[in-house]
Design a protein around this motif. Structure first.
Motif, PDB file in Angstrom:
ATOM      1  N   ILE A 125       0.900  -1.017   0.149  1.00 49.98           N
ATOM      2  CA  ILE A 125      -0.019   0.202   0.095  1.00 49.98           C
ATOM      3  C   ILE A 125       0.602   0.747   0.077  1.00 49.98           C
ATOM      4  O   ILE A 125       1.813   1.101   0.105  1.00 49.98           O
ATOM      5  CB  ILE A 125      -0.790   0.024   1.055  1.00 49.98           C
ATOM      6  CG1 ILE A 125      -1.984  -0.820   1.228  1.00 49.98           C
ATOM      7  CG2 ILE A 125      -1.747   1.196   1.659  1.00 49.98           C
ATOM      8  CD1 ILE A 125      -3.093  -1.235   2.606  1.00 49.98           C
ATOM      9  N   GLN A 126       0.263   2.076  -0.865  1.00 56.04           N
ATOM     10  CA  GLN A 126       1.384   3.247  -0.934  1.00 56.04           C
ATOM     11  C   GLN A 126       0.399   4.290  -0.581  1.00 56.04           C
ATOM     12  O   GLN A 126      -0.570   4.538  -0.539  1.00 56.04           O
ATOM     13  CB  GLN A 126       1.633   4.130  -2.112  1.00 56.04           C
ATOM     14  CG  GLN A 126       2.086   3.332  -3.169  1.00 56.04           C
ATOM     15  CD  GLN A 126       2.901   3.044  -4.136  1.00 56.04           C
ATOM     16  OE1 GLN A 126       2.697   4.192  -5.108  1.00 56.04           O
ATOM     17  NE2 GLN A 126       3.118   1.529  -5.868  1.00 56.04           N
ATOM     18  N   VAL A 127       1.115   5.753   0.560  1.00 57.03           N
ATOM     19  CA  VAL A 127       0.929   6.563   1.229  1.00 57.03           C
ATOM     20  C   VAL A 127       1.825   7.924   0.663  1.00 57.03           C
ATOM     21  O   VAL A 127       2.589   8.060   0.952  1.00 57.03           O
ATOM     22  CB  VAL A 127       1.111   6.570   2.848  1.00 57.03           C
ATOM     23  CG1 VAL A 127       0.205   7.811   3.469  1.00 57.03           C
ATOM     24  CG2 VAL A 127       0.002   4.967   3.387  1.00 57.03           C
ATOM     25  N   GLU A 128       1.110   8.662  -0.124  1.00 58.01           N
ATOM     26  CA  GLU A 128       1.307  10.205  -0.228  1.00 58.01           C
ATOM     27  C   GLU A 128       0.704  11.284   0.058  1.00 58.01           C
ATOM     28  O   GLU A 128      -0.474  11.742   1.030  1.00 58.01           O
ATOM     29  CB  GLU A 128       0.892  10.203  -1.922  1.00 58.01           C
ATOM     30  CG  GLU A 128       1.705  11.439  -2.898  1.00 58.01           C
ATOM     31  CD  GLU A 128       1.440  11.609  -4.531  1.00 58.01           C
ATOM     32  OE1 GLU A 128       2.205  12.618  -4.599  1.00 58.01           O
ATOM     33  OE2 GLU A 128       0.320  10.798  -4.095  1.00 58.01           O
ATOM     34  N   THR A 214      -3.106  16.665   2.347  1.00 58.82           N
ATOM     35  CA  THR A 214      -4.106  15.758   2.618  1.00 58.82           C
ATOM     36  C   THR A 214      -3.446  14.783   2.026  1.00 58.82           C
ATOM     37  O   THR A 214      -1.761  14.145   1.193  1.00 58.82           O
ATOM     38  CB  THR A 214      -4.417  15.403   0.702  1.00 58.82           C
ATOM     39  OG1 THR A 214      -5.474  16.992   1.103  1.00 58.82           O
ATOM     40  CG2 THR A 214      -5.151  14.798  -0.012  1.00 58.82           C
ATOM     41  N   LEU A 215      -3.893  13.362   2.107  1.00 61.07           N
ATOM     42  CA  LEU A 215      -3.492  12.160   1.890  1.00 61.07           C
ATOM     43  C   LEU A 215      -4.023  11.085   0.951  1.00 61.07           C
ATOM     44  O   LEU A 215      -5.225  11.008   0.733  1.00 61.07           O
ATOM     45  CB  LEU A 215      -3.797  11.039   3.814  1.00 61.07           C
ATOM     46  CG  LEU A 215      -2.536  11.668   5.228  1.00 61.07           C
ATOM     47  CD1 LEU A 215      -3.038  10.479   6.511  1.00 61.07           C
ATOM     48  CD2 LEU A 215      -0.965  10.848   4.633  1.00 61.07           C
ATOM     49  N   VAL A 220      -3.479  -2.014  -2.704  1.00 64.29           N
ATOM     50  CA  VAL A 220      -2.287  -3.258  -4.122  1.00 64.29           C
ATOM     51  C   VAL A 220      -3.184  -3.194  -5.074  1.00 64.29           C
ATOM     52  O   VAL A 220      -2.351  -3.535  -6.022  1.00 64.29           O
ATOM     53  CB  VAL A 220      -2.663  -4.843  -3.137  1.00 64.29           C
ATOM     54  CG1 VAL A 220      -1.953  -5.544  -3.746  1.00 64.29           C
ATOM     55  CG2 VAL A 220      -2.230  -4.212  -1.317  1.00 64.29           C
ATOM     56  N   ASP A 221      -4.890  -2.763  -5.208  1.00 63.63           N
ATOM     57  CA  ASP A 221      -5.552  -2.865  -6.564  1.00 63.63           C
ATOM     58  C   ASP A 221      -4.901  -1.780  -7.871  1.00 63.63           C
ATOM     59  O   ASP A 221      -5.608  -1.824  -8.650  1.00 63.63           O
ATOM     60  CB  ASP A 221      -6.793  -3.347  -6.586  1.00 63.63           C
ATOM     61  CG  ASP A 221      -7.822  -2.145  -5.141  1.00 63.63           C
ATOM     62  OD1 ASP A 221      -6.972  -1.175  -4.901  1.00 63.63           O
ATOM     63  OD2 ASP A 221      -8.500  -3.004  -5.506  1.00 63.63           O
ATOM     64  N   GLY A 222      -4.685  -0.696  -7.232  1.00 66.60           N
ATOM     65  CA  GLY A 222      -4.658   0.550  -7.386  1.00 66.60           C
ATOM     66  C   GLY A 222      -5.769   2.131  -7.134  1.00 66.60           C
ATOM     67  O   GLY A 222      -5.246   2.764  -7.639  1.00 66.60           O
ATOM     68  N   ALA A 223      -6.717   0.850  -6.661  1.00 64.43           N
ATOM     69  CA  ALA A 223      -7.678   2.134  -6.251  1.00 64.43           C
ATOM     70  C   ALA A 223      -7.168   3.286  -5.252  1.00 64.43           C
ATOM     71  O   ALA A 223      -6.723   2.858  -4.256  1.00 64.43           O
ATOM     72  CB  ALA A 223      -8.720   1.485  -5.323  1.00 64.43           C
ATOM     73  N   GLU A 224      -7.422   4.938  -5.058  1.00 68.23           N
ATOM     74  CA  GLU A 224      -6.933   5.393  -4.060  1.00 68.23           C
ATOM     75  C   GLU A 224      -8.105   6.405  -3.820  1.00 68.23           C
ATOM     76  O   GLU A 224      -9.123   6.048  -4.121  1.00 68.23           O
ATOM     77  CB  GLU A 224      -6.250   6.532  -5.645  1.00 68.23           C
ATOM     78  CG  GLU A 224      -4.990   6.552  -6.411  1.00 68.23           C
ATOM     79  CD  GLU A 224      -4.367   7.239  -6.723  1.00 68.23           C
ATOM     80  OE1 GLU A 224      -5.335   8.988  -7.022  1.00 68.23           O
ATOM     81  OE2 GLU A 224      -3.327   7.362  -7.706  1.00 68.23           O
TER      82      GLU A 224
END
Length: 242
Positions: A125-128, A214-215, A220-224
């Motif tokens: 999982i990515q967090v920006e 904003t987070l 994993v499936d690409g959904a944001e």
């Protein structure tokens, strides 16, 4: 029961009648408890459930590799007339987490993002973190002097008490917290005064910008999923932990 009083009574054997309590109510035995592994759900926490659909929604279905039979026991309990039960999921799994630091030169941990579900897949999982500006307005009038706490602005929309704002002009800027907002008079009052003087000609106005973040979480499936315009102040309406 009142204490026995032998005054003015003949010596010998005394008899005192007492009220006998009624029968003790039986304890219900229809609620069972199950402990074991499950596909998902809270760990080491008793959860009260009343049907198979609730169990599947929270804890998943049958585990076959390797086989785990606590789920079969729960299904059998319900199929044979069981109406309610507690389930405690046990597991050694942990939830992945990411520590976010502030932007100071000596960066310090400021926020921890933790996955909802445990397992190695959560490490993908990515967090920006993105800057969020809910309001960018300008100061009305010709000047601001040091120690000023009330600032007239073109618009107070998007600004509320406990908002962090940046007052800037060219290369000069400072950060302050808003104490209160007067939407009618279009002004904001800061908790502390300014450090420096500002002149505000039309060609180079003084800006007042809200500072938030904003987070953006990418699964994993690409959904944001975006959690927008958050604040680190616990008294703010958009406090990140609310």
């Amino acid at each position: 029961m009142a204490p026995f009083d032998a005054t003015n009574k003949a010596p010998g054997v005394y008899i005192q009648e007492i009220d006998v309590p009624g029968p003790i109510a039986g304890v219900g035995t229809s609620t069972a408890a199950f402990i074991g592994p499950a596909e998902q759900g809270p760990i080491n926490t008793p959860v009260f459930l009343t049907n198979w659909t609730q169990f599947q929604t929270m804890f998943g279905g049958y585990i076959t590799a390797p086989s785990v039979y606590v789920t079969h026991a729960i299904r059998g309990f319900l199929d044979n007339g069981g109406a309610s039960f507690y389930f405690v999921r046990v597991s050694k799994a942990v939830r992945a987490s990411l520590t976010l630091n502030d932007r100071a030169a000596n960066a310090k941990p400021i926020l921890v993002v933790t996955a909802k579900q445990e397992g190695a897949q959560a490490t993908d999982i990515q967090v920006e973190v993105k800057d969020a500006v809910l309001s960018d307005t300008t100061v009305t009038g010709n000047s601001l002097t040091a120690r000023t706490t009330t600032i007239p602005v073109q618009s107070a929309t998007g600004i509320e008490a406990n908002t962090t704002v940046q007052i800037s002009q060219g290369n000069n800027s400072e950060t302050r917290k808003v104490q209160s907002v007067n939407a009618t008079e279009k002004s904001i009052t800061l908790t502390t005064g300014l450090q420096q003087d500002y002149t505000s000609p039309a060609e180079n106005p003084v800006h007042v910008r809200t500072l938030g973040f904003t987070l953006v979480v990418t699964a994993v499936d690409g959904a944001e999923t975006a959690f927008e315009n958050l604040s680190m102040d616990s008294n703010h309406s958009r406090y990140f932990a609310s």
